[in-house]
Design a protein around this motif. Structure first.
Motif, PDB file in Angstrom:
ATOM      1  N   ASP A   1     -10.118  -3.299  -2.921  1.00 44.76           N
ATOM      2  CA  ASP A   1     -10.192  -2.345  -1.572  1.00 44.76           C
ATOM      3  C   ASP A   1     -10.306  -1.108  -1.858  1.00 44.76           C
ATOM      4  OD1 ASP A   1      -9.524  -1.562   0.848  1.00 44.76           O
ATOM      5  OD2 ASP A   1      -7.748  -2.610   1.183  1.00 44.76           O
TER       6      ASP A   1
ATOM      7  N   ALA B   1     -10.500   1.128   0.059  1.00 42.24           N
ATOM      8  CA  ALA B   1      -9.642   2.021   1.176  1.00 42.24           C
ATOM      9  C   ALA B   1      -8.035   2.154   0.462  1.00 42.24           C
ATOM     10  CB  ALA B   1      -9.493   1.398   2.387  1.00 42.24           C
ATOM     11  N   ARG B   2      -8.037   1.699  -0.802  1.00 40.12           N
ATOM     12  CA  ARG B   2      -6.484   1.959  -1.546  1.00 40.12           C
ATOM     13  C   ARG B   2      -6.703   2.461  -2.803  1.00 40.12           C
ATOM     14  NH1 ARG B   2      -3.540  -3.519  -1.904  1.00 40.12           N
ATOM     15  NH2 ARG B   2      -1.699  -1.963  -2.282  1.00 40.12           N
TER      16      ARG B   2
ATOM     17  N   VAL C   1      -2.613   5.813   3.009  1.00 38.92           N
ATOM     18  CA  VAL C   1      -3.031   4.575   2.249  1.00 38.92           C
ATOM     19  C   VAL C   1      -1.547   3.847   1.713  1.00 38.92           C
ATOM     20  CG1 VAL C   1      -3.950   4.333   0.128  1.00 38.92           C
ATOM     21  CG2 VAL C   1      -4.646   6.188   1.525  1.00 38.92           C
TER      22      VAL C   1
END
Length: 227
Positions: free
Chosen positions: A12, A14-15, A226
């Motif tokens: 991911d 986004a992390r 996050v």
């Protein structure tokens, strides 16, 4: 000209979770700089910037290419002297080196014993193979052997953070009344723990937990977004 920060992620994007990259993210926001973050998987790192570095963070600012989180902070301090200081002067920079040593030699080791399997499970298969091989060679044990001691590692974490807890009994941040790069060094470590395992593994009323929440609230809560 756009500043680009190459950071680390698993499946991911986004992390992003690297403690060293989070130091730089917070430093860039501290300086009020606009930048683009490009999270990379472990095995993708050598493919960018002509293989300039095998590790992240790497910062591209125009013609300048800088790696290593502390060197990046020094570069930002020199290149953007009119923006808020990351060190508050030479003494603060020297003290931040001590904080860095404490973080890397004590705090990171404690977190590694807690988060290792969680990190492995966040990765794509090709990166899992790289991570397993490199970490088992470095630590001299299998991931599963290290994970077997996870509960003991969680129980030992508060003691590893006692130097930070002691400092916070006198002031709200490592930097004093306001955060400096020393805060971001230790914040990066605990943000790494939070993102990879979903918890700080500390009581909410622990002074370290309260300091961490204050850091999450910095810079319009960018780190809180996050999870």
């Amino acid at each position: 000209m756009t500043i680009t920060l190459y950071s680390l992620c698993g499946t991911d994007a986004a992390r992003p979770f690297s403690p060293h990259c989070w130091k730089v993210v917070m430093a860039l926001h501290h300086k009020g700089l606009v930048f683009e973050e490009r999270p990379l998987a472990f095995t993708a790192i050598p493919t960018v910037e002509n293989g300039a570095s095998k590790t992240v963070p790497v910062l591209r600012d125009g013609q300048e290419l800088v790696s290593d989180s502390f060197r990046i902070a020094q570069y930002l301090e020199e290149a953007y002297p009119d923006a808020p200081s990351l060190f508050g002067g030479p003494g603060g920079e020297a003290a931040a080196r001590l904080v860095e040593g404490y973080a890397q030699h004590v705090v990171h080791g404690a977190i590694t014993r807690i988060a290792l399997i969680d990190i492995h499970d966040m990765l794509d298969p090709i990166d899992q193979a790289y991570f397993r091989k490199s970490r088992e060679e470095r630590l001299g044990k299998s991931l599963e052997e290290i994970a077997a001691g996870r509960d003991a590692a969680i129980a030992a974490l508060p003691a590893a953070l006692q130097p930070l807890r002691h400092m916070l009994s006198f002031q709200p941040f490592v930097g004093g009344e306001k955060p400096l790069f020393g805060d971001y060094i230790l914040f990066g470590a605990l943000q790494w723990l939070r993102i990879t395992t979903g918890s700080l593994h500390l009581p909410e009323d622990d002074p370290v937990s309260r300091w961490f929440v204050r850091c999450l609230d910095l810079h319009k809560g960018v780190a809180r977004a996050v999870a």
